[in-house]
Design a protein around this motif. Structure first.
Motif, PDB file in Angstrom:
ATOM      1  N   SER A  55       0.802  -1.223   0.000  1.00 49.85           N
ATOM      2  CA  SER A  55       0.000   0.000   0.000  1.00 49.85           C
ATOM      3  C   SER A  55       0.833   1.270   0.000  1.00 49.85           C
ATOM      4  O   SER A  55       0.303   2.351  -0.268  1.00 49.85           O
ATOM      5  CB  SER A  55      -0.942   0.014   1.208  1.00 49.85           C
ATOM      6  N   ALA A  56       2.143   1.193   0.329  1.00 48.77           N
ATOM      7  CA  ALA A  56       2.958   2.407   0.392  1.00 48.77           C
ATOM      8  C   ALA A  56       4.422   2.047   0.228  1.00 48.77           C
ATOM      9  O   ALA A  56       4.831   0.904   0.462  1.00 48.77           O
ATOM     10  CB  ALA A  56       2.734   3.149   1.704  1.00 48.77           C
ATOM     11  N   GLU A  58       8.475   3.952   0.840  1.00 48.29           N
ATOM     12  CA  GLU A  58       9.240   5.086   1.376  1.00 48.29           C
ATOM     13  C   GLU A  58      10.727   4.801   1.220  1.00 48.29           C
ATOM     14  O   GLU A  58      11.202   3.721   1.593  1.00 48.29           O
ATOM     15  CB  GLU A  58       8.907   5.299   2.857  1.00 48.29           C
ATOM     16  N   ARG A  92      11.291   1.105   2.052  1.00 44.65           N
ATOM     17  CA  ARG A  92      10.403   0.435   3.009  1.00 44.65           C
ATOM     18  C   ARG A  92       9.028   0.277   2.375  1.00 44.65           C
ATOM     19  O   ARG A  92       8.334   1.246   2.066  1.00 44.65           O
ATOM     20  CB  ARG A  92      10.322   1.247   4.300  1.00 44.65           C
ATOM     21  N   THR A  94       5.209  -0.881   2.702  1.00 44.69           N
ATOM     22  CA  THR A  94       4.144  -1.150   3.666  1.00 44.69           C
ATOM     23  C   THR A  94       3.218  -2.205   3.076  1.00 44.69           C
ATOM     24  O   THR A  94       2.634  -1.995   2.006  1.00 44.69           O
ATOM     25  CB  THR A  94       3.349   0.128   3.979  1.00 44.69           C
ATOM     26  N   GLU A  96      -0.062  -4.589   3.568  1.00 45.27           N
ATOM     27  CA  GLU A  96      -1.314  -4.863   4.282  1.00 45.27           C
ATOM     28  C   GLU A  96      -1.589  -6.357   4.226  1.00 45.27           C
ATOM     29  O   GLU A  96      -1.630  -6.940   3.147  1.00 45.27           O
ATOM     30  CB  GLU A  96      -2.469  -4.085   3.643  1.00 45.27           C
ATOM     31  N   THR A 129      -0.486  -4.962   9.445  1.00 48.15           N
ATOM     32  CA  THR A 129       0.330  -4.168   8.533  1.00 48.15           C
ATOM     33  C   THR A 129       1.790  -4.282   8.949  1.00 48.15           C
ATOM     34  O   THR A 129       2.130  -4.023  10.110  1.00 48.15           O
ATOM     35  CB  THR A 129      -0.102  -2.692   8.537  1.00 48.15           C
ATOM     36  N   ASN A 131       6.054  -3.630   7.727  1.00 43.21           N
ATOM     37  CA  ASN A 131       7.015  -2.978   6.838  1.00 43.21           C
ATOM     38  C   ASN A 131       8.060  -3.987   6.383  1.00 43.21           C
ATOM     39  O   ASN A 131       8.639  -4.698   7.200  1.00 43.21           O
ATOM     40  CB  ASN A 131       7.701  -1.808   7.541  1.00 43.21           C
ATOM     41  N   ASP A 133      11.616  -4.106   4.373  1.00 43.50           N
ATOM     42  CA  ASP A 133      12.717  -3.315   3.822  1.00 43.50           C
ATOM     43  C   ASP A 133      13.416  -4.085   2.712  1.00 43.50           C
ATOM     44  O   ASP A 133      13.837  -5.234   2.908  1.00 43.50           O
ATOM     45  CB  ASP A 133      13.719  -2.961   4.920  1.00 43.50           C
TER      46      ASP A 133
END
Length: 314
Positions: A55-56, A58, A92, A94, A96, A129, A131, A133
């Motif tokens: 979902s994300a 970074e 990173r 994310t 779900e 959720t 993370n 890497d």
């Protein structure tokens, strides 16, 4: 007859309709507020996936990824520029989790858009959720900007879905990583021939190389009916001529097969190896001939042994 109560009670208007109207307005406000709140919640939840999804993304730092890394997805062996560092970053992701089941995710195999590398697989508990890497690097700077199709896969080999916003961010990240690489090396075929030795047939393409990089490494890649052979390390490249070779696989040939060579090229600038996948087609106006004399002196070790073996006597 005596009447009870105060004499003005009947003349005073009743307040019950006013109170009822006020209560109705309050109830209507509560209902409207609930509807608006529910609509906002639904509009926020509707785009979300109720299954496993990235979902994300970074960027959390620069990565040091050498081209020789076994899991990096680049061509291994002779064609890797020793000591060169690929343009890469730590990112990173994310993830779900699927509410129905846990999953174990790991980097997807190298794709034409991006190479993903990580140290260990990541567990995604059901409904949580997490993370993950990973190291992200471009696999081909010519396709930088294309949306990646795969970043992570489950232990069963299923591709983890990627939110559209993540696809766009990763694509733009690859563009930024490739920006310092400048232009891709240019290969201009000048001649082509088929080298026949015994039963082997080798496609040989001679091409002029143009590049402003400090060093260029060229490795012929496997393709349809072709198997890449060797590598060319040009240090410095300048404007030079190279000879690229592919072994032809007759079993994979068909009447419609077009012999098109694909080349993995690395242009090294300030110690960074920028990857490019170059296509070297055989132009129709380039002569294709069967010859061995132009490559090497005549040799007699390619004689079919069946022709010189003793024949059985009657």
């Amino acid at each position: 007859m005596l009447e009870q109560g105060r004499p003005d009670e009947r003349a005073r208007p009743s307040r019950r309709p006013l109170v009822a109207a006020l209560v109705g307005l309050i109830a209507l406000g509560i209902v409207a507020s609930a509807v608006i709140t529910g609509w906002r919640w639904w509009s926020q939840q509707a785009p979300r996936s109720y299954g496993l999804e990235i979902s994300a993304v970074e960027v959390i730092g620069r990565a040091s990824l050498t081209v020789e890394d076994g899991d990096s997805g680049w061509v291994g062996g002779l064609g890797t520029p020793g000591g060169a560092v690929a343009p890469a970053v730590w990112a990173r992701l994310t993830v779900e989790g699927d509410p129905r089941a846990s999953a174990l995710v790991s980097p997807a195999p190298a794709s034409p858009e991006v190479i993903v590398s990580a140290v260990v697989p990541t567990a995604i508990p059901a409904g949580q959720t997490v993370n993950a890497d990973v190291v992200l690097a471009p696999s081909d700077c010519l396709t930088a900007g294309a949306s990646p199709r795969e970043l992570l896969v489950t232990s069963e080999g299923t591709v983890v879905p990627i939110a559209e916003s993540v696809r766009d961010e990763v694509a733009q990240l690859m563009v930024r990583l490739c920006s310092a690489g400048g232009q891709a090396p240019v290969l201009e075929p000048t001649s082509a021939l088929i080298d026949v030795f015994f039963r082997d047939r080798t496609l040989v393409i001679t091409a002029d190389v143009q590049s402003r990089a400090e060093r260029v490494v060229l490795t012929p890649l496997d393709g349809t009916a072709l198997r890449g052979l060797g590598a060319q390390d040009l240090d410095p490249p300048g404007d030079r001529s190279v000879r690229l070779r592919w072994l032809i696989s007759p079993g994979e040939m068909s009447p419609n097969t077009s012999l098109t060579g694909r080349v993995q090229a690395y242009s090294i600038i300030d110690g960074t190896a920028f990857p490019w996948i170059l296509v070297v087609p055989i132009s129709r106006d380039v002569a294709v001939r069967t010859s061995t004399a132009s490559l090497m002196p005549p040799r007699n070790d390619g004689v079919d042994l069946a022709e010189v073996a003793p024949r059985p006597s009657n």
